[in-house]
Scaffold this active site. Structure first.
Site, short mmCIF file in Angstrom:
data_model
loop_
_atom_site.label_atom_id
_atom_site.label_comp_id
_atom_site.label_asym_id
_atom_site.label_seq_id
_atom_site.Cartn_x
_atom_site.Cartn_y
_atom_site.Cartn_z
N CYS B 87 -60.95 -56.95 -32.33
CA CYS B 87 -61.66 -57.11 -31.00
C CYS B 87 -62.99 -56.53 -31.09
O CYS B 87 -63.69 -56.97 -31.55
CB CYS B 87 -60.70 -56.89 -29.97
N HIS B 188 -55.21 -59.06 -31.35
CA HIS B 188 -54.61 -57.66 -31.42
C HIS B 188 -53.27 -57.77 -32.02
O HIS B 188 -52.37 -57.70 -31.64
CB HIS B 188 -54.57 -57.28 -29.90
N GLU B 190 -52.13 -54.97 -33.24
CA GLU B 190 -51.50 -54.00 -32.93
C GLU B 190 -50.60 -54.05 -31.53
O GLU B 190 -49.84 -53.17 -31.40
CB GLU B 190 -52.68 -52.59 -32.76
#
Lengths: 77, 211
Positions: B87, B188, B190
């Site tokens: 990002c 994302h 994560e």
């Protein structure tokens, strides 16, 4: 100190969704004569030393503009 | 144990989830501060997390890309070390010239936060080594300036959106450099490392940090 004005605009051909949204709104408000709208930014710099325009151009190349998507112009006020 | 430096700029938000995801891979996350001149000793790989570095002022990622720590990241990348930007981290890597292209305002003119289907465009990178070209993975996005602009012919397109609602050139969601060791993506991974969050596909991408 010399006043230098840098104008940064999206390159021709790069989609400017912000400009498109404003063009749409102006049309809805009755401003029928508006064609393309493009939105950029104006940066005012107070620069000391020799060649303020040259310094401003170097700043544009290194930080103030992204040459891939933006054009810039430098004007000494 | 592999040590992964997780960068932190003023305005970085996602370092905690990134560090948790790195731990989940069995690696050791180490925080690295933007003003440092060097990466932490023994760094094997680097992760640039999401957020709003320097308040997104001027252009997203532009000011962070000139921070002192980025010279060390550049040396690490040029030596072949793995680097992933997520990002805002992707925006920083593009602004630093470590990845091709630039990220622009979403075509929707809105912040978009939703789960996205991503198609693997290049299975030959460390970030997609457990996947086949054409495979589809599910990872969320949350951004306002996530439309990649650039020449796809000059980039390794690692991931593409199935639904290109942000208006990326060639539906690009993530690109790698020519060597493949540096990768950036707007989604994302994560946030997709725990079944409780609906997907563990992010681990497949982040595995590139430890392989």
């Amino acid at each position: 100190m010399t006043q230098v004005i840098v104008t940064v605009m999206p390159k021709q051909g790069v989609l400017d969704p912000q400009g498109q949204a404003v063009a749409g709104a102006l049309g809805q408000m009755g401003f029928g004569g508006v064609g393309e709208v493009r939105i950029g930014k104006r940066i005012e710099l107070a620069i000391a030393g020799d060649d303020p325009a040259g310094q401003a151009r170097a700043m544009c190349e290194q930080l103030l503009a992204n040459a891939l998507i933006e054009d810039y112009s430098v004007e000494v006020a | 144990m592999r040590r992964v430096a997780v960068l932190r700029f003023p305005g970085t938000l996602d370092h905690d989830s990134a560090m948790r995801a790195v731990e989940g891979l069995g690696a050791a996350p180490v925080e690295a501060w933007h003003a440092d001149a060097e990466l932490p000793g023994g760094t094997d790989a680097v992760l640039l997390p999401g957020g709003f570095s320097y308040g997104d002022h001027l252009r997203c990622g532009a000011i962070a890309s000139r921070a002192p720590i980025m010279a060390a990241v550049r040396r690490h990348a040029e030596a072949g070390g793995r680097v992933v930007g997520i990002c805002n981290g992707f925006q920083v890597l593009c602004e630093a010239g470590l990845l091709p292209g630039a990220l622009r305002r979403n075509a929707t003119l809105s912040f978009v936060c939703r789960q996205m289907d991503l198609e693997v465009g290049d299975a030959g990178t460390p970030w997609t080594s457990g996947l086949e070209t054409g495979a589809v993975i599910s990872i969320p996005i949350k951004n306002n300036e996530g439309a990649w602009y650039g020449d796809p012919a000059g980039a390794r397109v690692v991931l593409r959106y199935r639904d290109n609602l942000l208006g990326s050139t060639d539906a690009v969601a993530g690109v790698a450099n020519e060597a493949g060791n540096v990768m950036g993506l707007m989604p994302h991974p994560e946030e997709a490392c725990d079944a409780l969050l609906g997907s563990t596909d992010g681990q497949l991408v982040l595995a590139g940090l430890i392989s």
